[in-house]
Motif scaffolding. Structure first.
Motif, PDB file in Angstrom:
ATOM      1  N   UNK A  92       0.857  -1.193   0.000  1.00  0.00           N
ATOM      2  CA  UNK A  92       0.000   0.000   0.000  1.00  0.00           C
ATOM      3  C   UNK A  92       0.887   1.235   0.000  1.00  0.00           C
ATOM      4  N   UNK A  93       0.252   2.369  -0.187  1.00  0.00           N
ATOM      5  CA  UNK A  93       0.905   3.643   0.105  1.00  0.00           C
ATOM      6  C   UNK A  93       0.653   3.941   1.572  1.00  0.00           C
ATOM      7  N   UNK A  94       1.724   4.227   2.283  1.00  0.00           N
ATOM      8  CA  UNK A  94       1.630   4.505   3.715  1.00  0.00           C
ATOM      9  C   UNK A  94       1.762   6.008   3.951  1.00  0.00           C
ATOM     10  N   UNK A  95       0.845   6.517   4.743  1.00  0.00           N
ATOM     11  CA  UNK A  95       0.797   7.937   5.054  1.00  0.00           C
ATOM     12  C   UNK A  95       0.966   8.140   6.560  1.00  0.00           C
ATOM     13  N   UNK A  96       1.712   9.165   6.933  1.00  0.00           N
ATOM     14  CA  UNK A  96       1.693   9.570   8.328  1.00  0.00           C
ATOM     15  C   UNK A  96       0.805  10.803   8.452  1.00  0.00           C
ATOM     16  N   UNK A  97       0.295  10.999   9.639  1.00  0.00           N
ATOM     17  CA  UNK A  97      -0.611  12.103   9.900  1.00  0.00           C
ATOM     18  C   UNK A  97      -0.406  12.599  11.320  1.00  0.00           C
ATOM     19  N   UNK A  98      -0.687  13.887  11.529  1.00  0.00           N
ATOM     20  CA  UNK A  98      -0.553  14.508  12.837  1.00  0.00           C
ATOM     21  C   UNK A  98      -1.850  15.198  13.229  1.00  0.00           C
ATOM     22  N   UNK A  99      -2.156  15.118  14.512  1.00  0.00           N
ATOM     23  CA  UNK A  99      -3.338  15.795  15.035  1.00  0.00           C
ATOM     24  C   UNK A  99      -2.940  16.527  16.304  1.00  0.00           C
ATOM     25  N   UNK A 100      -3.384  17.759  16.442  1.00  0.00           N
ATOM     26  CA  UNK A 100      -3.045  18.522  17.643  1.00  0.00           C
ATOM     27  C   UNK A 100      -3.744  17.901  18.849  1.00  0.00           C
ATOM     28  N   UNK A 101      -3.043  17.953  19.971  1.00  0.00           N
ATOM     29  CA  UNK A 101      -3.555  17.324  21.167  1.00  0.00           C
ATOM     30  C   UNK A 101      -2.641  16.218  21.619  1.00  0.00           C
ATOM     31  N   UNK A 102      -3.021  15.552  22.682  1.00  0.00           N
ATOM     32  CA  UNK A 102      -2.144  14.566  23.299  1.00  0.00           C
ATOM     33  C   UNK A 102      -2.233  13.193  22.661  1.00  0.00           C
ATOM     34  N   UNK A 103      -3.420  12.799  22.256  1.00  0.00           N
ATOM     35  CA  UNK A 103      -3.648  11.412  21.848  1.00  0.00           C
ATOM     36  C   UNK A 103      -3.482  11.187  20.363  1.00  0.00           C
ATOM     37  N   UNK A 104      -3.134   9.952  20.034  1.00  0.00           N
ATOM     38  CA  UNK A 104      -3.241   9.509  18.661  1.00  0.00           C
ATOM     39  C   UNK A 104      -4.658   9.003  18.459  1.00  0.00           C
ATOM     40  N   UNK A 105      -4.991   8.621  17.242  1.00  0.00           N
ATOM     41  CA  UNK A 105      -6.345   8.151  16.976  1.00  0.00           C
ATOM     42  C   UNK A 105      -6.333   7.256  15.750  1.00  0.00           C
ATOM     43  N   UNK A 106      -7.235   6.293  15.743  1.00  0.00           N
ATOM     44  CA  UNK A 106      -7.397   5.446  14.573  1.00  0.00           C
ATOM     45  C   UNK A 106      -8.328   6.075  13.540  1.00  0.00           C
ATOM     46  N   UNK A 107      -8.977   7.169  13.903  1.00  0.00           N
ATOM     47  CA  UNK A 107      -9.939   7.827  13.024  1.00  0.00           C
ATOM     48  C   UNK A 107      -9.236   8.878  12.184  1.00  0.00           C
ATOM     49  N   UNK A 108      -9.171   8.644  10.894  1.00  0.00           N
ATOM     50  CA  UNK A 108      -8.435   9.564  10.031  1.00  0.00           C
ATOM     51  C   UNK A 108      -9.051  10.954  10.015  1.00  0.00           C
ATOM     52  N   UNK A 109     -10.321  11.059  10.356  1.00  0.00           N
ATOM     53  CA  UNK A 109     -10.984  12.363  10.323  1.00  0.00           C
ATOM     54  C   UNK A 109     -10.434  13.317  11.387  1.00  0.00           C
ATOM     55  N   UNK A 110      -9.732  12.767  12.371  1.00  0.00           N
ATOM     56  CA  UNK A 110      -9.218  13.606  13.442  1.00  0.00           C
ATOM     57  C   UNK A 110      -7.876  14.236  13.162  1.00  0.00           C
TER      58      UNK A 110
END
Length: 124
Positions: A92-110
């Protein structure tokens, strides 16, 4: 501006290993959770793994548990995904993503910020 740059993808035989890296820039002193996602041809983007700001909380989708390990180095502003025992279905194509705040999340919308992706191809 925020930039996420993935590296480490490539072609590997089944059973082999790769380590993906994601270098983050422009986030300043913001605390942020990180995630890795992947998208295979013809499929939706799915969550692979996520990690909290401290690294103390992690998430793995069932199909990669025991094979993949996520980690981060906040001094280097980099998150890693160590992938062992790779299978054909990990291609697959692998993407990294960042979300402000403390936690990671499995929900890409975050996630507010995304890298451009790196291709991982597992061959038989």
């Amino acid at each position: 501006q925020v930039q996420l740059v993935e590296s480490g993808g490539g072609l590997v035989q089944a059973g082999g290993s790769l380590r993906l890296s994601c270098a983050a820039a422009g986030l300043g002193d913001t605390t942020y959770g990180m995630g890795w996602f992947r998208q295979a041809p013809g499929k939706e983007r799915e969550s692979v793994s996520a990690i909290s700001w401290s690294g103390g909380s992690t998430y793995y989708t069932d199909s990669v548990k025991g094979r993949f390990t996520i980690s981060r180095d906040n001094i280097k502003n980099t998150v890693y995904l160590q992938m062992n025992s790779l299978k054909l279905e990990d291609t697959a194509v692998y993407y990294c993503a960042a979300r402000t705040g403390y936690s990671g999340s499995a929900d890409l919308r975050g996630y507010q910020y995304w890298g451009q992706g790196t291709q991982v191809t597992v061959s038989s």
